[in-house]
Scaffold this active site. Sequence first.
Site, PDB file in Angstrom:
ATOM      1  N   LYS A 166       0.879  -1.172   0.000  1.00 41.12           N
ATOM      2  CA  LYS A 166       0.000   0.000   0.000  1.00 41.12           C
ATOM      3  C   LYS A 166       0.916   1.223   0.000  1.00 41.12           C
ATOM      4  CE  LYS A 166      -4.534   0.889   0.694  1.00 41.12           C
ATOM      5  NZ  LYS A 166      -5.712   0.199   0.220  1.00 41.12           N
ATOM      6  N   VAL A 222     -18.938   2.310  -2.191  1.00 40.72           N
ATOM      7  CA  VAL A 222     -19.302   0.942  -1.818  1.00 40.72           C
ATOM      8  C   VAL A 222     -20.665   0.923  -1.119  1.00 40.72           C
ATOM      9  CG1 VAL A 222     -18.629  -1.109  -0.519  1.00 40.72           C
ATOM     10  CG2 VAL A 222     -16.866   0.321  -1.545  1.00 40.72           C
TER      11      VAL A 222
END
Length: 363
Positions: A89, A193
């Site tokens: 990440k 989402v």
Amino acid sequence: MSDLNILDKGPVFNSSSFLGHEQVVFCQDEETGLKAIIGIHSTTLGPALGGTRMWNYNNEADAIRDVLRLSRGMTYKAAISGLNLGGGKAVIIGDSRKDKTDALMRKFGEYVNSLSGRYITAEDVGINPHDMEMVKMATDHVTGIPESKGGSGDPSPVTAYGVYMGMKAAAQQKWGSNNLEGKKVLVQGIGHVGETLVKHLADEGALVTINDIHEDRMSEIATKYHTQILRGNAIFENDMDIYAPCALGATVNNESIAKMKCSVIAGAANNQLADENVHGKMLREKGILYAPDFLINAGGLINVYREIAHYDQDEALKRTENIYNTTLEIFDLSDKNNITTHEAALKIAEQRVANKKNELAEA
Ligand code: NAD
């Protein structure tokens, strides 16, 4: 995205957040103002794939904590989903609304490129498809680019589908039926989402309540999907069957657990447990069934992996649907071994990484 209080309050630099990282790269460029950190937790299963987050961190220690926790989570997300990917990440320190320029993103791409494919980037909070196009000018090690440019596009609908599958598995385990009709579900965070999850739930006849920090967004979603609205921060006292965290990390903590009335937690946010050991156990003791975040929110990663493994969207959806079965297996393992569901999921993921390590050592 930038209103998201994404920084969780998990422990700083404890053994579970710091141990095991293969490589951490600090990137700095005076000309563009770039300050970024790339965390490569593991490349055992494959290249470390994970998004880049741009966030106005209070200090560098917060940025390091974030990148370490997130990159470790990516290792386990890929491992439990059966993907040949490692965990990585990146975080860019700065305000994405003010400090982001095309030159800064291209410079970041040069740093990604310097890792020769050990790290592959994608979008995360504060980063959009245009930024990824800038990164792509400097490196091929990038995914999640728009479909019009040959990429897999926005991963969030697939993420939402996986969360929905994980939630249905939790319902099956808790109530003996995966039917969510009539179940009271609170969706906290109705962004990319959250909205698609609300749609799935509303279609199935669940009684959905939404919570967000943006009033206009709540009105829009409530009208569109006929949901209730719950305003403010005092949400956990509310009567609900399922809590779906789809905004920020670490919302499952001492204070919230003490108030919780839900029977199931299943949502999209990363690192939902402020402390994975302490709060996993507290949930178990309280009889709240927790569907591990890194397992059920893997749909987006599965979708992005299409760009590397060259499979199509139908295959991505099929693999995402399988989150239902994997979640049930994890619940079973948790019960049989008297461990938390988070520990059970971690066990499976760690085992896959360990098996691969042994295989590589023997080769
Ligand atoms: P998003 O930024 O589109 O949506 C987040 C929503 O949460 C926004 O509507 C925001 O207003 C709201 N929010 C922020 N702070 C809040 C608070 N304190 N209380 C209530 N609402 C709040 O983000 P997203 O892409 O929908 O992702 C949601 C979560 O899921 C994030 O934690 C992300 O890391 C995680 N996740 C996303 C994906 C994906 O494919 N997008 C994949 C895996 C995990």
